[in-house]
Design a protein around this motif. Structure first.
Motif, PDB file in Angstrom:
ATOM      1  N   LEU A 112       0.862  -1.342  -0.030  1.00  0.00           N
ATOM      2  CA  LEU A 112       0.049  -0.001   0.152  1.00  0.00           C
ATOM      3  C   LEU A 112       0.954   1.153   0.077  1.00  0.00           C
ATOM      4  O   LEU A 112       1.869   1.417   0.685  1.00  0.00           O
ATOM      5  N   CYS A 113       0.372   2.330  -0.554  1.00  0.00           N
ATOM      6  CA  CYS A 113       1.085   3.670  -0.636  1.00  0.00           C
ATOM      7  C   CYS A 113       1.061   3.880   0.831  1.00  0.00           C
ATOM      8  O   CYS A 113      -0.017   4.039   1.681  1.00  0.00           O
ATOM      9  N   TYR A 114       2.120   4.506   1.469  1.00  0.00           N
ATOM     10  CA  TYR A 114       2.241   4.513   2.851  1.00  0.00           C
ATOM     11  C   TYR A 114       1.776   6.126   3.123  1.00  0.00           C
ATOM     12  O   TYR A 114       1.560   6.616   4.191  1.00  0.00           O
ATOM     13  N   GLN A 115       1.344   6.766   1.833  1.00  0.00           N
ATOM     14  CA  GLN A 115       0.849   8.090   2.225  1.00  0.00           C
ATOM     15  C   GLN A 115      -0.793   8.221   2.111  1.00  0.00           C
ATOM     16  O   GLN A 115      -1.446   8.385   2.995  1.00  0.00           O
ATOM     17  N   CYS A 116      -1.317   7.469   1.036  1.00  0.00           N
ATOM     18  CA  CYS A 116      -2.851   7.663   0.745  1.00  0.00           C
ATOM     19  C   CYS A 116      -3.369   6.211   1.203  1.00  0.00           C
ATOM     20  O   CYS A 116      -4.557   6.046   1.074  1.00  0.00           O
ATOM     21  N   GLY A 117      -2.518   5.064   1.198  1.00  0.00           N
ATOM     22  CA  GLY A 117      -3.091   3.670   1.665  1.00  0.00           C
ATOM     23  C   GLY A 117      -3.518   3.092   0.280  1.00  0.00           C
ATOM     24  O   GLY A 117      -4.111   2.027   0.430  1.00  0.00           O
ATOM     25  N   MET A 169      -0.810   3.017  -9.814  1.00  0.00           N
ATOM     26  CA  MET A 169      -0.069   3.830  -9.191  1.00  0.00           C
ATOM     27  C   MET A 169      -0.945   4.803  -8.559  1.00  0.00           C
ATOM     28  O   MET A 169      -1.833   5.239  -9.164  1.00  0.00           O
ATOM     29  N   CYS A 170      -1.011   5.545  -7.441  1.00  0.00           N
ATOM     30  CA  CYS A 170      -1.924   6.442  -6.766  1.00  0.00           C
ATOM     31  C   CYS A 170      -1.209   7.826  -7.325  1.00  0.00           C
ATOM     32  O   CYS A 170      -0.089   7.976  -7.624  1.00  0.00           O
ATOM     33  N   SER A 171      -1.959   8.998  -7.172  1.00  0.00           N
ATOM     34  CA  SER A 171      -1.355  10.234  -7.695  1.00  0.00           C
ATOM     35  C   SER A 171      -0.064  10.615  -6.633  1.00  0.00           C
ATOM     36  O   SER A 171       0.622  11.377  -7.212  1.00  0.00           O
ATOM     37  N   CYS A 172      -0.189  10.374  -5.419  1.00  0.00           N
ATOM     38  CA  CYS A 172       1.123  10.903  -4.720  1.00  0.00           C
ATOM     39  C   CYS A 172       2.322  10.240  -5.125  1.00  0.00           C
ATOM     40  O   CYS A 172       3.318  10.933  -5.136  1.00  0.00           O
ATOM     41  N   SER A 173       2.147   9.196  -5.266  1.00  0.00           N
ATOM     42  CA  SER A 173       3.655   8.355  -5.664  1.00  0.00           C
ATOM     43  C   SER A 173       3.891   8.739  -7.013  1.00  0.00           C
ATOM     44  O   SER A 173       5.171   8.748  -7.297  1.00  0.00           O
ATOM     45  N   SER A 174       2.940   8.761  -7.999  1.00  0.00           N
ATOM     46  CA  SER A 174       3.067   9.105  -9.483  1.00  0.00           C
ATOM     47  C   SER A 174       4.016  10.505  -9.545  1.00  0.00           C
ATOM     48  O   SER A 174       4.861  10.726 -10.286  1.00  0.00           O
TER      49      SER A 174
HETATM   50 ZN   LIG Z   1      -0.614   7.451  -2.449  1.00  0.00          ZN
END
Ligand SMILES: [Zn+2]
Ligand SMILES: [Zn+2]
Length: 176
Positions: free
Chosen positions: A140-145, A152-157
């Motif tokens: 999971l993305c550690y920022q948005c889960g 990819m979620c927007s924060c990581s991309s």
């Molecule tokens: Zn994210």
């Protein structure tokens, strides 16, 4: 399930048993036994020394340690074990115990053999070291889960792109 040693005949004793889920005292924070446990083994004995060989099969539902999704995994174990009565404590017997430790002999009370305990031990030994739904689970993305296996979620991309573009700029400069 207990096997009373007194009641054993001299011939090898064959056991095929299915434990309903819940009968084996399996307790883990992130894994549960959902399927029945099949066991099939032969017990040989010389007085109260036991030799037990066979298989244990079941399936366990795990929670992936990276993406927290549940997944099932078949578990199977083949075993070949020796048990002998726990010697009473004395200095002489401590030596006996030490000797048998090297030979992978386990102890039991010499009266009744606990099959459930053996089956549980075999399941525990056959468990994977890490509970991951697949080797390349992205977690999971550690920022948005967000589940990164689904894209990819927007924060990581965002971050990835900017870091990558800086690197590309740098490489372009190096080329010149
Ligand atoms: Zn994210
Ligand atoms: Zn996973």
């Amino acid at each position: 399930m207990f096997i009373e040693i007194e009641s054993l005949k001299p011939e090898p004793f064959h056991v095929r048993h299915i434990f309903p889920a819940g009968e084996i005292q399996f307790s883990h924070e992130d894994a549960v036994l959902k399927e029945p446990v099949n066991t099939d083994f032969t017990l040989d004995h010389k007085d109260r020394d036991l030799h037990i060989a066979g298989t244990v099969e079941t399936a366990i539902r795990f929670i992936c340690s990276r993406c927290i999704k549940e997944f099932n995994k078949d578990i199977s174990a083949e075993f070949d074990l020796s048990y002998m009565p726990q010697p009473e404590w004395s200095e002489e017997n401590v030596e006996v115990e030490l000797k048998y430790k090297d030979m992978e002999v386990a102890f039991y009370d010499g009266i009744a053999f606990d099959v459930n305990m053996m089956v549980l031990e075999q399941i525990e030994l056959a468990m994977p070291m890490k509970f991951v739904c697949r080797e390349d689970c992205k977690g999971l993305c550690y920022q948005c889960g967000a589940d990164l296996n689904e894209g990819m979620c927007s924060c990581s991309s965002d971050k990835g792109d900017s870091r990558l573009s800086v690197l590309l700029d740098f490489m372009k400069k190096m080329d010149k």
